[in-house]
Design a protein around this motif. Structure first.
Motif, short mmCIF file in Angstrom:
data_model
loop_
_atom_site.label_atom_id
_atom_site.label_comp_id
_atom_site.label_asym_id
_atom_site.label_seq_id
_atom_site.Cartn_x
_atom_site.Cartn_y
_atom_site.Cartn_z
N ARG A 368 0.86 -1.19 0.00
CA ARG A 368 0.00 0.00 0.00
C ARG A 368 0.89 1.23 0.00
O ARG A 368 2.03 1.19 0.45
N ASP A 369 0.34 2.28 -0.52
CA ASP A 369 1.03 3.57 -0.46
C ASP A 369 2.45 3.48 -1.03
O ASP A 369 3.42 3.88 -0.38
N ALA A 370 2.57 2.93 -2.24
CA ALA A 370 3.88 2.82 -2.89
C ALA A 370 4.15 4.06 -3.71
O ALA A 370 3.26 4.59 -4.39
N SER A 371 5.38 4.53 -3.63
CA SER A 371 5.79 5.69 -4.44
C SER A 371 7.24 5.52 -4.85
O SER A 371 8.05 4.96 -4.11
N SER A 379 9.57 3.67 -2.09
CA SER A 379 9.11 3.51 -0.71
C SER A 379 7.71 2.91 -0.75
O SER A 379 6.88 3.31 -1.59
N ALA A 380 7.44 1.93 0.12
CA ALA A 380 6.14 1.28 0.10
C ALA A 380 5.81 0.75 1.49
O ALA A 380 6.71 0.45 2.30
N LEU A 381 4.52 0.64 1.75
CA LEU A 381 4.04 0.05 3.01
C LEU A 381 3.76 -1.42 2.72
O LEU A 381 2.80 -1.77 2.03
N GLU A 384 2.73 -4.17 7.69
CA GLU A 384 2.82 -3.12 8.70
C GLU A 384 4.16 -2.40 8.67
O GLU A 384 4.44 -1.55 9.53
N ARG A 386 7.14 -0.02 6.87
CA ARG A 386 7.49 0.96 5.86
C ARG A 386 8.89 0.60 5.33
O ARG A 386 9.87 0.62 6.07
#
Length: 623
Positions: A368-371, A379-381, A384, A386
């Motif tokens: 989730r929340d990959a950039s 960076s990615a979640l 749980e 980071r």
């Protein structure tokens, strides 16, 4: 039988006339038999003479003049049965050449005959539609039934499948693929229907590229055929000299005809092209496409070889070499987290890391929340955690406790942070091809000691690879024009250049023999090259030289076999102990000997033609 008669009507007509002549002669009708045979033989002579004159007016002095002279001479001295046998020899020689070419080009023509025409496209609702292969577009889902040929390149959508790639790679064992792996058009599907997603159109797929190369190869004419033609004048002159001397010494014009009967040069005309076609077929059988016969002749005399590094001597794709976790992290755990974060990255190292995790059967969690920060990292979640993956300098902006890992030449690194703490380093490197060292050894064994490596990489990286291979002649930090100038400046020629990328296209064209690694190489390199290796086997470069040497040796041998046997028979005939009929039959045997000798070019030395299958990407991954 009917098809053979239609294919070779002159042979059939000659046999019919010969049979009829023998029947009429057996009835005691010698004059009608002579008339029938002589009229037919003169008709063949007129046709042969017309073709001969046409060739001469075009500047091509062939050796059919001997056959023409032999037919006329035997008719004039009353040896009409011998005249018919010569006619059979000439027409039968052409038929034998056609048969030999069919056999020699069997591997080539089989590729053309197997080109898929129809495909089963699956629409959004799962409905099948039979469409022409040319209508398939990139991204289409295609179903392939058991035993069918894959129509386009694609990616396997099913869990697994088995495929026969022998027509592409020469590998006889079926190849097992799993979901997500690349499939090549031209492979034969196994016992289970599969679905693939098209990654290329039919025109741009692997099989179409092979077919186009094969068409070019099959249409070529080898220079050694012209070499045989260059023997025309001296061989013809020698034949007339022996025949004239025999006539003068004996005072019998029949002796002149008897000598010319065995001087008919069918072996010289047939054996050389058959050998070159056989050599090209031998290469195609193992996934080595030689574009023309002239290339085989140049391969036979190669004196220097230059290799590109990346993608040629090396795999061209970074492989995971080692994992260096900090205390508290296990290797597999760190690799699993990094692969999860990298699965959506476009960086060249990301695919290698994901492949390494798949090879170890590690779980790759959804993120989730990959950039992605371009040129720096991602960076990615992951669950749980980071996870940040990227260059050392970028990771240092994320955490404070980064430890520096010293790299060897040719290595690259990926630094990892987890929840704000440094977690370790993944080390990758572009590994040597498994058969690179063996390839250089084979070239040296064939007397080629001038071997170079040309690369645009830094000198330290080039030296590291060269040391592993035992290469002392290296040119690093080369631009494409530098490679061209270096190859043009080599003194020991011909030069063979082996490469795979777009930047190699100019130097491949500049070398006397350009060899492209076509399995993953660029279209530009493939089009510029004279030889295309359609597999991942670098050792095929050495095999190409071996095939060239074998083919040229057999072609020349076949030419000289024809010459020597013909001259020996002429000398025997000059002594008056070889009647015209027996001489004609003997010359037919010479035809067979030289043709079957030329067909030996189809068979190669097994240790060069059939080489171990390269290790897969997964097998190359080491911790």
């Amino acid at each position: 039988m009917v098809s053979l008669i239609k294919r070779y009507p002159v042979v059939a007509a000659t046999l019919l006339v010969l049979l009829g002549t023998m029947i009429v002669l057996g009835m005691g009708l010698g004059l009608p038999a002579r008339g029938i045979a002589s009229a037919y033989a003169l008709g063949i002579a007129v046709k042969l003479g017309w073709n001969m004159v046409t060739d001469i007016t075009r500047g091509h002095w062939g050796i059919d003049v001997l056959a023409f002279s032999a037919i006329l001479a035997t008719v004039l001295v009353g040896e009409y049965i011998a005249a018919l046998i010569i006619c059979l020899m000439v027409s039968g020689g052409a038929a034998l050449e056609d048969y030999a070419q069919v056999r020699a080009t069997k591997s080539l023509s089989s590729l053309l005959e197997r080109v898929p025409v129809w495909a089963h496209r699956v629409d959004e609702t799962g409905t099948l539609h039979d469409v022409q292969v040319a209508e398939l577009a990139v991204g289409d889902t295609v179903m392939v039934r058991p035993g069918e040929i894959l129509p386009v390149d694609g990616v396997l959508l099913d869990a697994e499948g088995s495929f026969d790639e022998s027509s592409l790679t020469g590998e006889s064992m079926p190849v097992n693929k799993v979901v997500g792996q690349t499939l090549l058009s031209g492979a034969v599907n196994g016992a289970r229907a599969i679905n693939l997603r098209a990654s290329a159109t039919a025109a741009n797929s692997q099989y179409s590229r092979i077919v186009e190369l094969v068409r070019d190869a099959a249409a070529s004419r080898a220079p050694v055929v012209r070499l045989a033609d260059r023997y025309a004048i001296p061989f013809t002159a020698l034949s007339y000299a022996i025949a004239g001397c025999a006539w003068w010494a004996s005072g019998d014009p029949v002796r002149f005809a008897e000598v010319l009967v065995v001087a008919t040069p069918c072996p010289l005309l047939i054996a050389a092209p058959v050998a070159f076609l056989a050599g090209m077929s031998r290469g195609a059988r193992t996934g080595l496409i030689v574009k023309d016969g002239g290339t085989l002749e140049r391969l036979a005399s190669v004196q220097s070889v230059a290799f590109d590094k990346t993608g040629t001597l090396t795999q061209g794709v970074p492989r995971l070499r080692s994992i260096q976790p900090v205390e508290g992290f296990e290797e597999d755990r760190l690799l699993s987290l990094v692969a999860a974060a990298e699965q959506y990255s476009s960086h060249v190292l990301a695919a290698s890391i994901v492949a390494a995790a798949n090879a170890r059967a590690l779980p790759i969690a959804p993120v989730r929340d990959a950039s992605e920060v371009a040129t720096h990292g991602v960076s990615a979640l992951v669950g749980e955690f980071r996870v940040a993956v990227g260059k050392p300098a970028w990771i240092r902006t994320q955490v404070d406790d980064v430890e520096t890992y010293e790299l060897s030449s040719g290595e690259s690194s990926v630094y990892v942070a987890v929840d704000g703490h440094f977690a370790g380093v993944l080390v990758l490197a572009d590994e040597l091809r498994s058969d690179a060292a063996a390839t250089l050894g084979q070239l040296r064994a064939m007397g080629i000691n001038e071997v170079f490596m040309l690369t645009g990489d830094q000198q330290a990286t080039a030296d590291h690879i060269a040391t592993e291979l035992g290469l002392s002649q290296v040119r690093a930090e080369c631009l494409p024009e530098d490679k061209v100038n270096f190859v043009r400046g080599l003194k020991r020629r011909p030069v063979m250049m082996v490469g795979d990328g777009v930047n190699d296209a100019p130097v491949l064209a500049a070398a006397e023999v350009g060899v492209a690694m076509g399995a993953r190489g660029s279209t530009a390199a493939t089009q510029s090259a004279d030889v295309v290796i359609m597999t991942e086997r670098l050792s095929q470069a050495a095999n190409a030289v071996r095939i060239g040497k074998d083919t040229l040796r057999i072609a020349r041998q076949s030419i000289w076999v024809g010459i020597v046997l013909s001259v020996l028979l002429m000398l025997v005939a000059a002594g008056g102990v070889l009647p015209a009929i027996i001489g004609a039959l003997t010359q037919e045997l010479v035809d067979l000997i030289t043709i079957f000798n030329a067909l030996r070019a189809l068979k190669g030395t097994r240790r060069f033609d059939v080489l171990p299958r390269p290790r897969t990407n997964e097998q190359n991954v080491t911790a």
